[in-house]
Design an enzyme around this catalytic site. Structure first.
Site, short mmCIF file in Angstrom:
data_model
loop_
_atom_site.label_atom_id
_atom_site.label_comp_id
_atom_site.label_asym_id
_atom_site.label_seq_id
_atom_site.Cartn_x
_atom_site.Cartn_y
_atom_site.Cartn_z
N ASP A 153 -0.52 -4.26 -3.18
CA ASP A 153 0.62 -3.57 -2.60
C ASP A 153 1.62 -3.36 -3.75
OD1 ASP A 153 2.48 -2.80 -0.45
OD2 ASP A 153 3.51 -4.65 -1.00
N LEU A 154 2.58 -2.49 -3.58
CA LEU A 154 3.51 -2.22 -4.69
C LEU A 154 4.85 -2.93 -4.50
CD1 LEU A 154 4.15 -0.62 -7.31
CD2 LEU A 154 4.89 1.26 -5.85
N ASP A 155 5.60 -2.47 -3.51
CA ASP A 155 6.94 -3.02 -3.29
C ASP A 155 6.84 -4.47 -2.81
OD1 ASP A 155 9.60 -3.49 -2.66
OD2 ASP A 155 9.45 -2.52 -0.71
N THR A 178 11.28 -3.07 -5.22
CA THR A 178 12.02 -1.84 -4.91
C THR A 178 12.75 -1.95 -3.56
OG1 THR A 178 9.84 -1.00 -4.31
CG2 THR A 178 10.82 -0.11 -6.30
N LYS A 194 10.00 -3.76 5.35
CA LYS A 194 9.02 -3.94 4.26
C LYS A 194 7.63 -3.51 4.70
CE LYS A 194 11.46 -7.26 1.49
NZ LYS A 194 11.56 -8.61 0.94
N GLY A 195 7.03 -2.64 3.91
CA GLY A 195 5.68 -2.16 4.22
C GLY A 195 5.64 -1.05 5.27
N ARG A 214 8.32 5.59 5.46
CA ARG A 214 9.68 6.13 5.39
C ARG A 214 10.18 6.57 6.76
NH1 ARG A 214 10.23 10.88 1.24
NH2 ARG A 214 9.09 9.31 0.04
N SER A 251 -0.35 1.23 -1.31
CA SER A 251 1.08 1.20 -0.99
C SER A 251 1.42 2.21 0.10
CB SER A 251 1.89 1.53 -2.25
OG SER A 251 3.25 1.72 -1.94
N ALA A 252 2.43 1.87 0.92
CA ALA A 252 2.92 2.81 1.93
C ALA A 252 3.88 3.82 1.32
CB ALA A 252 3.64 2.03 3.03
N ASN A 263 6.29 7.36 -3.20
CA ASN A 263 6.78 7.36 -4.58
C ASN A 263 5.98 6.41 -5.47
OD1 ASN A 263 9.18 9.08 -4.10
ND2 ASN A 263 9.82 7.39 -2.79
N LYS A 267 0.59 0.80 7.68
CA LYS A 267 0.26 -0.60 7.94
C LYS A 267 0.94 -1.00 9.26
CE LYS A 267 0.34 -1.21 2.95
NZ LYS A 267 1.07 -1.69 1.77
N GLU A 315 -0.42 -8.81 -0.85
CA GLU A 315 0.55 -8.16 0.04
C GLU A 315 1.76 -9.06 0.30
OE1 GLU A 315 0.78 -4.39 2.00
OE2 GLU A 315 2.11 -6.14 2.06
N ASP A 316 2.94 -8.47 0.37
CA ASP A 316 4.14 -9.27 0.66
C ASP A 316 4.65 -9.10 2.09
OD1 ASP A 316 5.11 -6.57 0.15
OD2 ASP A 316 7.10 -7.46 0.20
P1 B16 Z 1 8.79 5.66 0.38
P2 B16 Z 1 4.80 -0.92 -0.13
C1 B16 Z 1 6.70 0.45 1.14
O1 B16 Z 1 6.05 0.11 -0.07
C2 B16 Z 1 8.03 -0.29 1.26
O2 B16 Z 1 7.78 -1.70 1.39
C3 B16 Z 1 8.78 0.19 2.48
O3 B16 Z 1 10.03 -0.48 2.58
C4 B16 Z 1 8.99 1.71 2.37
O4 B16 Z 1 9.67 2.19 3.51
C5 B16 Z 1 7.63 2.38 2.23
O5 B16 Z 1 6.96 1.87 1.08
C6 B16 Z 1 7.75 3.87 2.08
O6 B16 Z 1 8.38 4.16 0.85
O7 B16 Z 1 10.03 6.03 1.09
O8 B16 Z 1 8.96 5.50 -1.13
O9 B16 Z 1 7.63 6.57 0.72
O10 B16 Z 1 5.34 -2.29 0.13
O11 B16 Z 1 3.75 -0.49 0.89
O12 B16 Z 1 4.32 -0.75 -1.56
MG MG Z 2 5.21 -4.48 0.06
#
Ligand code: B16
Ligand code: MG
Length: 230
Positions: free
Chosen positions: A18-20, A26, A54-55, A58, A124-125, A128, A155, A179-180
């Site tokens: 996972d990223l964030d 982030t 988280k996860g 958007r 990642s969700a 970006n 997710k 995953e966090d």
């Molecule tokens: P974006 P992950 C997720 O990243 C974030 O945890 C979550 O808070 C965010 O809303 C989602 O990405 C969408 O992000 O607006 O940049 O498309 O934890 O799945 O890496």
């Molecule tokens: Mg995450």
């Protein structure tokens, strides 16, 4: 020689990150940008509520925040709100560099990268995700990157992790996910992957293994759990 005759340690395997919250934090920038948006609409929300985002994708995050503020808008207005939040968020992302990589993530990536039996994927969700990996200089480690624009289901649906595995030509049961987010752990378990929760046992106790962060771990130690040697 076919896979049938390969020893367990020689089977093609993968780690999916996972990223964030796992590679970079982030969440703090998402919080600032979502809060700016909420404030502009006349309400506020707490860091504790932010944990629930988280996860979460958007648009689902926006829907939750509007629910907290007791507001609703047409799909068109919501799309505009999500766009302007993202513009604000990107102004922070564009300032990121390698100093924001979480402790020992590079050490773990190097450990996997040097192991010829493992591929490395991202699940990642975030839409970006590619930009963020480029920004912190980690793109070179990844064999395949799944971001939020490549999946229909967020997710806890396993789609993103399953897509990463199939693109890397690795069976789900031969994947380790890091995953966090509780919903991300659910997604990895639903994909039938070995799941490592990065964070608090209280939040991530449903994972196969939980660690606070990567700071005192080598990949070989995690692999021992995955292979059932611990
Ligand atoms: P974006 P992950 C997720 O990243 C974030 O945890 C979550 O808070 C965010 O809303 C989602 O990405 C969408 O992000 O607006 O940049 O498309 O934890 O799945 O890496
Ligand atoms: Mg995450």
């Amino acid at each position: 020689m076919t896979d049938l005759f390969l020893a367990k340690e020689d089977i093609r395997k993968a780690c999916i990150f996972d990223l964030d919250g796992v590679i970079v934090d982030t969440a703090k920038y998402h919080f600032v940008a979502w809060r700016n948006l909420a404030n502009s609409l006349g309400f506020d929300f707490t860091e504790r509520e932010n944990e629930k985002l988280k996860g979460v994708s958007r648009i689902d995050s926006l829907n939750l925040i509007l629910e907290w503020g007791g507001m609703n808008f047409s799909e068109k207005v919501k799309a505009n709100l999500a766009f302007s939040k993202n513009e604000d968020y990107l102004s922070y992302i564009k300032e990121m560099d390698e100093s924001e990589i979480l402790p020992n993530v590079v050490g773990i990536l190097e450990g996997i990268y040097k192991n010829p039996n493992y591929k490395i994927g991202l699940g990642s969700a975030s839409k970006n995700a590619k930009l963020i990996l480029d920004q912190v200089g980690l793109t070179k480690y990844f064999d395949f990157i799944v971001d939020g624009s490549m999946v229909t289901h967020g997710k806890p649906h396993p789609e993103g992790f399953l897509l990463a595995a199939s693109e890397m030509k690795v069976l789900p049961e031969n994947c380790i996910v890091f995953e966090d987010a509780p919903k991300g752990v659910e997604a990895a378990l639903a994909a039938r992957m070995f799941t490592v929760g990065i964070g608090r046992e209280d939040d991530l106790g449903h994972a196969h293994l939980v660690m606070a962060d990567f700071s005192e771990t080598a990949f070989a130690e995690i692999e021992d759990f995955f292979l059932g040697l611990v």
